[in-house]
Design a protein around this motif. Structure first.
Motif, PDB file in Angstrom:
ATOM      1  N   PRO A  56       1.174   3.029  -5.474  1.00  0.00           N
ATOM      2  CA  PRO A  56       0.353   2.602  -4.262  1.00  0.00           C
ATOM      3  C   PRO A  56      -0.858   1.774  -4.886  1.00  0.00           C
ATOM      4  O   PRO A  56      -1.542   0.844  -4.307  1.00  0.00           O
ATOM      5  N   HIS A  57      -1.061   2.386  -6.487  1.00  0.00           N
ATOM      6  CA  HIS A  57      -3.192   1.540  -6.837  1.00  0.00           C
ATOM      7  C   HIS A  57      -2.209   0.173  -7.081  1.00  0.00           C
ATOM      8  O   HIS A  57      -3.539  -0.383  -6.968  1.00  0.00           O
ATOM      9  N   GLU A  58      -2.076   0.329  -8.549  1.00  0.00           N
ATOM     10  CA  GLU A  58      -1.371  -0.929  -8.742  1.00  0.00           C
ATOM     11  C   GLU A  58      -0.034  -1.948  -7.989  1.00  0.00           C
ATOM     12  O   GLU A  58       0.495  -1.042  -7.616  1.00  0.00           O
ATOM     13  N   PRO A  70      -7.933   9.666  -2.627  1.00  0.00           N
ATOM     14  CA  PRO A  70      -6.684   9.277  -1.881  1.00  0.00           C
ATOM     15  C   PRO A  70      -5.483  10.083  -1.433  1.00  0.00           C
ATOM     16  O   PRO A  70      -5.129   9.782  -0.626  1.00  0.00           O
ATOM     17  N   HIS A  71      -5.044  10.787  -2.403  1.00  0.00           N
ATOM     18  CA  HIS A  71      -3.909  11.762  -2.521  1.00  0.00           C
ATOM     19  C   HIS A  71      -3.874  12.359  -1.499  1.00  0.00           C
ATOM     20  O   HIS A  71      -3.092  13.824  -1.675  1.00  0.00           O
ATOM     21  N   VAL A  72      -4.069  12.259  -0.084  1.00  0.00           N
ATOM     22  CA  VAL A  72      -3.969  13.580   1.335  1.00  0.00           C
ATOM     23  C   VAL A  72      -2.676  13.880   1.439  1.00  0.00           C
ATOM     24  O   VAL A  72      -2.507  15.108   1.760  1.00  0.00           O
ATOM     25  N   SER A 111       0.718  13.508 -14.351  1.00  0.00           N
ATOM     26  CA  SER A 111       0.201  12.626 -15.397  1.00  0.00           C
ATOM     27  C   SER A 111      -1.183  12.044 -15.015  1.00  0.00           C
ATOM     28  O   SER A 111      -2.448  11.784 -15.694  1.00  0.00           O
ATOM     29  N   HIS A 112      -1.533  12.035 -13.811  1.00  0.00           N
ATOM     30  CA  HIS A 112      -2.551  11.746 -12.744  1.00  0.00           C
ATOM     31  C   HIS A 112      -2.949  12.435 -12.063  1.00  0.00           C
ATOM     32  O   HIS A 112      -2.600  13.194 -11.037  1.00  0.00           O
ATOM     33  N   ASP A 113      -4.770  12.345 -11.232  1.00  0.00           N
ATOM     34  CA  ASP A 113      -5.680  13.651 -10.391  1.00  0.00           C
ATOM     35  C   ASP A 113      -4.593  13.095  -9.063  1.00  0.00           C
ATOM     36  O   ASP A 113      -5.228  12.877  -8.053  1.00  0.00           O
ATOM     37  N   ALA A 114      -3.515  13.629  -8.615  1.00  0.00           N
ATOM     38  CA  ALA A 114      -2.191  12.705  -7.146  1.00  0.00           C
ATOM     39  C   ALA A 114      -2.354  14.447  -6.499  1.00  0.00           C
ATOM     40  O   ALA A 114      -2.146  14.578  -5.004  1.00  0.00           O
ATOM     41  N   PHE A 115      -2.890  15.995  -7.237  1.00  0.00           N
ATOM     42  CA  PHE A 115      -2.409  17.006  -6.374  1.00  0.00           C
ATOM     43  C   PHE A 115      -3.376  17.688  -5.461  1.00  0.00           C
ATOM     44  O   PHE A 115      -3.322  18.750  -5.840  1.00  0.00           O
ATOM     45  N   GLY A 126      -7.033   9.801 -14.492  1.00  0.00           N
ATOM     46  CA  GLY A 126      -8.027   9.987 -13.334  1.00  0.00           C
ATOM     47  C   GLY A 126      -7.523   9.965 -12.166  1.00  0.00           C
ATOM     48  O   GLY A 126      -5.921  10.061 -12.158  1.00  0.00           O
ATOM     49  N   LEU A 127      -7.772  10.185 -11.102  1.00  0.00           N
ATOM     50  CA  LEU A 127      -7.297   9.886  -9.431  1.00  0.00           C
ATOM     51  C   LEU A 127      -6.771   8.873  -9.458  1.00  0.00           C
ATOM     52  O   LEU A 127      -6.034   8.551  -8.961  1.00  0.00           O
ATOM     53  N   SER A 128      -6.753   7.228 -10.042  1.00  0.00           N
ATOM     54  CA  SER A 128      -6.282   6.120 -10.110  1.00  0.00           C
ATOM     55  C   SER A 128      -5.342   5.797 -11.733  1.00  0.00           C
ATOM     56  O   SER A 128      -6.317   5.762 -11.948  1.00  0.00           O
ATOM     57  N   VAL A 132       5.162  12.049  -6.648  1.00  0.00           N
ATOM     58  CA  VAL A 132       3.498  12.476  -5.801  1.00  0.00           C
ATOM     59  C   VAL A 132       3.074  11.173  -5.168  1.00  0.00           C
ATOM     60  O   VAL A 132       1.894  11.208  -4.576  1.00  0.00           O
ATOM     61  N   GLU A 133       3.204   9.561  -4.902  1.00  0.00           N
ATOM     62  CA  GLU A 133       3.092   8.892  -4.067  1.00  0.00           C
ATOM     63  C   GLU A 133       3.816   8.019  -3.944  1.00  0.00           C
ATOM     64  O   GLU A 133       3.734   6.421  -3.683  1.00  0.00           O
ATOM     65  N   SER A 134       4.640   7.690  -4.011  1.00  0.00           N
ATOM     66  CA  SER A 134       6.061   7.334  -3.677  1.00  0.00           C
ATOM     67  C   SER A 134       7.303   7.773  -3.706  1.00  0.00           C
ATOM     68  O   SER A 134       7.409   8.848  -4.327  1.00  0.00           O
TER      69      SER A 134
END
Ligand SMILES: [Zn+2]
Length: 297
Positions: free
Chosen positions: A59-61, A124-126, A190-194, A210-212, A265-267
Motif C-alpha cells: 500500500p505504500h508503493e 501509519p500501521h495502526v 523487513s520494515h517497521d510495520a509492527f 523504516g516506516l515506508s 503486515v499490510e495486505s
C-alpha cells in the motif's frame, strides 16, 4: 451533533419500519485490502467494496491504473487509513475527478512517532493492533450511516458484532504473549510495520527498512542492525508477504536468526491463502510470532 442524532434516530426508525435490507447498495472504494475487508464487515449486504491495492500488494508503493481512476470517480464513498500510508491517493483523486473527500478511518487513533534520518514520522500501521481497529470500525460505521441512514441499524449491529471479535482477538494475543519473558520478546522483520503490535504486547521489532517500504537501508544501517541483533540475541526473523525478502534474509544469515515464516503486515492473502480477512491475518501473525517466541528459551 444534535442534528446527527436526529438523522440517526430517523434512520433507525426507518430501518425498523422498512424491510431489513436497504434497497440501496453503496459503491465503496477502499485504499488497501485490509481496510476493504473491515469496511465490508460493517457494511454487509448494503455495500459493494473494491480495494485499490490488491491481495499481497504494497500500500505504500502503488501505481493506480486508469481503471482505478474510473472506479474512484463513480464511488459513493472512499475510505483511506491515512497517517501518510497512501501517499499516492491525493494524485489519484485529482486525476479521477472524484468530488468527495475520502473518509480517514484512523482519525482519533493515538498514533506513534518514530525518528527516521533525523525526522519525526508518524507510524501509519495502526491496524496491527486490534485495539486501533475498534476506532476504524466506529469511523466506518459513522460514515456508512451518514451515507445511508436507512441501513443504520444494520451497520450498528455489524459494528457491535465485529468489535466483540476484535476484543476477543486482543484478549487472545495478550494470553499468548504476556507470559513470554520480556527479554525474549524480540523479532526481526523487513520494515517497521509492527510498532502498534509491539506497543500493545510488549514485543520489540527490529527492521532494516523504516516506516515506508519506499525508503532504503544504507550499508551502514544494515551493519548497525546486524550488531544490534547479535547484541540483543534476536533469534527469529520473518518475511513479509507484500515486499522483497532478500535483505531481511541476508541480515538473518549474518546473525544466525532462524526463519519464523511469513507475516501479513499490510495486505491480505488471496482468498485461498492463510490471511484472506483481517481477523485471519491477525491470528496468523499472532500464531507465528508466539510460536517463534516460545522456542526462545
Ligand atoms: Zn508498511
Amino acid at each position: 451533533m444534535k442534528r446527527h442524532s436526529l438523522i440517526l434516530a430517523l434512520g433507525l426508525a426507518a430501518a425498523c419500519l422498512a424491510a431489513p435490507a436497504s434497497a440501496k447498495t453503496l459503491k465503496i472504494v477502499a485504499s488497501f485490502s485490509v481496510l476493504a475487508d473491515v469496511v465490508h464487515e460493517i457494511g454487509g449486504q448494503s455495500v459493494e467494496v473494491k480495494s485499490l491495492v490488491g491481495p499481497n500488494g504494497d500500500p505504500h508503493e502503488f501505481e493506480p491504473s486508469p481503471t482505478d481512476a474510473k472506479t474512484l470517480k463513480t464511488a459513493d464513498l472512499v475510505f483511506v487509513s491515512g497517517e501518510g500510508l497512501e501517499g499516492w491517493m491525493e494524485r489519484l483523486i485529482t486525476a479521477s475527478g472524484y468530488a468527495g473527500k475520502p473518509v480517514v478511518v484512523s482519525d482519533g487513533i493515538k498514533t506513534r512517532t518514530m525518528e527516521e534520518d533525523g525526522q519525526m514520522l508518524t507510524d501509519p500501521h495502526v491496524w496491527n493492533s486490534p485495539v486501533n481497529v475498534e476506532i476504524w470500525v466506529a469511523n466506518i460505521e459513522k460514515a456508512l450511516e451518514t451515507a445511508d441512514p436507512t441501513s443504520a441499524a444494520h451497520f450498528k449491529a455489524n459494528a457491535e458484532r465485529y468489535t466483540a471479535k476484535l476484543k476477543a482477538l486482543n484478549v487472545e494475543a495478550h494470553r499468548k504473549l504476556d507470559d513470554v519473558a520480556q527479554s525474549d520478546r524480540k523479532i526481526l522483520t523487513s520494515h517497521d510495520a509492527f510498532g502498534y503490535f509491539g506497543a500493545e504486547y510488549g514485543v520489540t521489532f527490529l527492521a532494516p527498512i523504516g516506516l515506508s517500504t519506499e525508503t532504503e537501508a544504507s550499508a551502514a544501517d544494515v551493519a548497525k542492525l546486524i550488531d544490534q541483533i547479535k547484541a540483543e540475541k534476536v533469534k527469529a526473523y520473518f518475511f513479509e508477504n507484500s515486499n522483497d525478502s532478500r535483505l531481511v534474509k541476508q541480515i538473518a544469515q549474518a546473525t544466525g536468526a532462524a526463519p519464523g515464516g511469513e507475516l501479513f503486515v499490510e495486505s491480505l492473502s488471496p482468498a485461498d491463502g492463510p490471511a484472506p480477512t483481517y481477523l485471519k491475518m491477525f491470528s496468523h501473525n499472532l500464531d507465528l510470532i508466539s510460536a517463534a517466541l516460545a522456542q526462545r528459551s
